[in-house]
Design a protein around this motif. Sequence first.
Motif, short mmCIF file in Angstrom:
data_model
loop_
_atom_site.label_atom_id
_atom_site.label_comp_id
_atom_site.label_asym_id
_atom_site.label_seq_id
_atom_site.Cartn_x
_atom_site.Cartn_y
_atom_site.Cartn_z
N THR A 70 -62.64 66.86 -50.32
CA THR A 70 -61.36 66.88 -51.02
C THR A 70 -60.69 65.52 -51.06
O THR A 70 -59.67 65.36 -51.74
N ASP A 71 -61.24 64.53 -50.38
CA ASP A 71 -60.67 63.18 -50.36
C ASP A 71 -60.78 62.54 -51.75
O ASP A 71 -61.88 62.32 -52.25
N GLU A 72 -59.66 62.25 -52.37
CA GLU A 72 -59.63 61.70 -53.73
C GLU A 72 -60.19 60.29 -53.82
O GLU A 72 -60.62 59.86 -54.88
N THR A 73 -60.20 59.56 -52.72
CA THR A 73 -60.70 58.18 -52.75
C THR A 73 -62.20 58.09 -52.49
O THR A 73 -62.79 57.02 -52.66
N LEU A 74 -62.82 59.19 -52.10
CA LEU A 74 -64.24 59.22 -51.84
C LEU A 74 -64.98 59.61 -53.12
O LEU A 74 -64.80 60.70 -53.64
N ARG A 75 -65.78 58.70 -53.63
CA ARG A 75 -66.54 58.92 -54.87
C ARG A 75 -67.97 59.32 -54.53
O ARG A 75 -68.55 58.80 -53.59
N PHE A 76 -68.52 60.22 -55.32
CA PHE A 76 -69.90 60.66 -55.13
C PHE A 76 -70.67 60.48 -56.42
O PHE A 76 -70.23 60.92 -57.48
N ARG A 77 -71.80 59.80 -56.33
CA ARG A 77 -72.67 59.61 -57.49
C ARG A 77 -73.92 60.44 -57.27
O ARG A 77 -74.80 60.08 -56.49
N PRO A 78 -74.03 61.61 -57.95
CA PRO A 78 -75.20 62.48 -57.78
C PRO A 78 -76.45 61.84 -58.40
O PRO A 78 -76.38 61.24 -59.46
N ARG A 79 -77.58 61.97 -57.69
CA ARG A 79 -78.81 61.34 -58.17
C ARG A 79 -79.97 62.31 -58.30
O ARG A 79 -80.77 62.20 -59.21
N VAL A 80 -80.11 63.25 -57.36
CA VAL A 80 -81.24 64.18 -57.36
C VAL A 80 -80.72 65.57 -57.02
O VAL A 80 -79.90 65.74 -56.12
N ILE A 81 -81.20 66.58 -57.75
CA ILE A 81 -80.88 67.98 -57.48
C ILE A 81 -82.13 68.63 -56.90
O ILE A 81 -83.23 68.41 -57.40
N VAL A 82 -81.96 69.44 -55.85
CA VAL A 82 -83.09 70.19 -55.30
C VAL A 82 -82.69 71.66 -55.14
O VAL A 82 -81.56 71.98 -54.79
N ILE A 83 -83.66 72.52 -55.43
CA ILE A 83 -83.51 73.96 -55.22
C ILE A 83 -84.49 74.32 -54.11
O ILE A 83 -85.69 74.02 -54.22
N GLN A 84 -83.98 74.93 -53.04
CA GLN A 84 -84.81 75.29 -51.90
C GLN A 84 -84.70 76.79 -51.64
O GLN A 84 -83.65 77.39 -51.88
N ASP A 85 -85.79 77.36 -51.11
CA ASP A 85 -85.75 78.78 -50.77
C ASP A 85 -85.17 78.97 -49.37
O ASP A 85 -84.76 78.01 -48.72
N GLY A 86 -85.14 80.21 -48.92
CA GLY A 86 -84.57 80.53 -47.62
C GLY A 86 -85.28 79.88 -46.44
O GLY A 86 -84.70 79.71 -45.38
N ASP A 87 -86.54 79.50 -46.63
CA ASP A 87 -87.30 78.79 -45.59
C ASP A 87 -87.24 77.28 -45.77
O ASP A 87 -87.99 76.55 -45.13
N LEU A 88 -86.36 76.80 -46.66
CA LEU A 88 -86.18 75.40 -47.02
C LEU A 88 -87.40 74.80 -47.71
O LEU A 88 -87.60 73.59 -47.71
N GLY A 89 -88.24 75.67 -48.30
CA GLY A 89 -89.35 75.20 -49.12
C GLY A 89 -88.80 74.78 -50.48
O GLY A 89 -87.90 75.43 -51.03
N LEU A 90 -89.33 73.69 -51.02
CA LEU A 90 -88.85 73.20 -52.30
C LEU A 90 -89.32 74.09 -53.44
O LEU A 90 -90.51 74.36 -53.59
N VAL A 91 -88.37 74.56 -54.24
CA VAL A 91 -88.67 75.38 -55.41
C VAL A 91 -88.77 74.50 -56.64
O VAL A 91 -89.68 74.65 -57.45
N LEU A 92 -87.84 73.55 -56.78
CA LEU A 92 -87.81 72.66 -57.93
C LEU A 92 -86.85 71.52 -57.63
O LEU A 92 -85.89 71.68 -56.89
N GLY A 93 -87.11 70.37 -58.21
CA GLY A 93 -86.24 69.22 -58.03
C GLY A 93 -86.13 68.45 -59.33
O GLY A 93 -87.00 68.54 -60.20
N GLY A 94 -85.05 67.69 -59.47
CA GLY A 94 -84.87 66.93 -60.70
C GLY A 94 -83.94 65.74 -60.51
O GLY A 94 -83.12 65.71 -59.60
N GLU A 95 -84.10 64.78 -61.40
CA GLU A 95 -83.26 63.59 -61.40
C GLU A 95 -82.04 63.84 -62.28
O GLU A 95 -82.14 64.46 -63.33
N ILE A 96 -80.91 63.33 -61.83
CA ILE A 96 -79.68 63.42 -62.62
C ILE A 96 -79.51 62.10 -63.35
O ILE A 96 -79.46 61.04 -62.73
N ARG A 97 -79.45 62.20 -64.67
CA ARG A 97 -79.27 60.99 -65.47
C ARG A 97 -78.44 61.34 -66.70
O ARG A 97 -78.72 62.29 -67.41
#
Length: 185
Positions: free
Chosen positions: A83-110
Motif C-alpha cells: 500500500t506504500d504509494e512511494t514504492l514502485r513495482f515493475r512486473p517482469r514475469v508471471i508464473v502460474i503454479q499448482d498446489g505443489d508449487l509445480g510450474l503450470v505456465l509462465g510468461g514475460e510481461i512486455r
Amino acid sequence: MTLSRHPGFTSIGDIITREVLPRLRHAQKVPLRLSCIGTAGYEGLDEADEFDRTVVIGQSASAEEAMILASQRVAHGDINVGTDETLRFRPRVIVIQDGDLGLVLGGEIRAGIVLWQQPVASDAEARRIIIEASRLRGLAFAASGRGDHAAARDHRFRASLIEARLVDPCWRVTAAELLRLPQAA
C-alpha cells in the motif's frame, strides 16, 4: 482367439490413461497460484537501490482462468507490492503454479501484455534450460560481487524468463494446448 482392433475404436484403458487420469491429477493440485516476479524500488532512488520481489496476485481453479486473470491484471497495471504509494513495482514475469508449487505456465510481461512461454517438450530440453539458467545466475552473482546491480538484475531476469519454460511434466500437454488456443495469443 485374437481381438481385432477397429481403427475407430478406442479401448477404455486408453481413454482412462489419456483423459481421466491427467484430469484427476490436475484436480488434486488446484487451486492454482498466480505470482508476479518483478523489480521494486522507492520513488526518487536510483537503480542500485531497487530489489527483486515476488508478489502473489491471486488464485484460480483452472489454468485458463489463471491466464485470463494474469492478462487482466497486467493490462490494468494493478500489480503492486503493497500500500506504500512511494514504492514502485515493475512486473517482469508471471508464473502460474499448482498446489505443489509445480510450474503450470509462465510468461514475460512486455508493453502491458503477457507473452506466454512455450513449455519444454522433453526432459532433455529441460536439462539444457537448467544449465543455461544456472550460467546466467552465476553471471548475476559475479555482477553483484562487482557492484553492477543493473547487470545482476538483468541476468536474474533472463534466467527467470527461460525457467518459465520449465513446466512441470504433468502440466506440459495442458500448457501446450492452452497456448494453441486463439485467446492465448
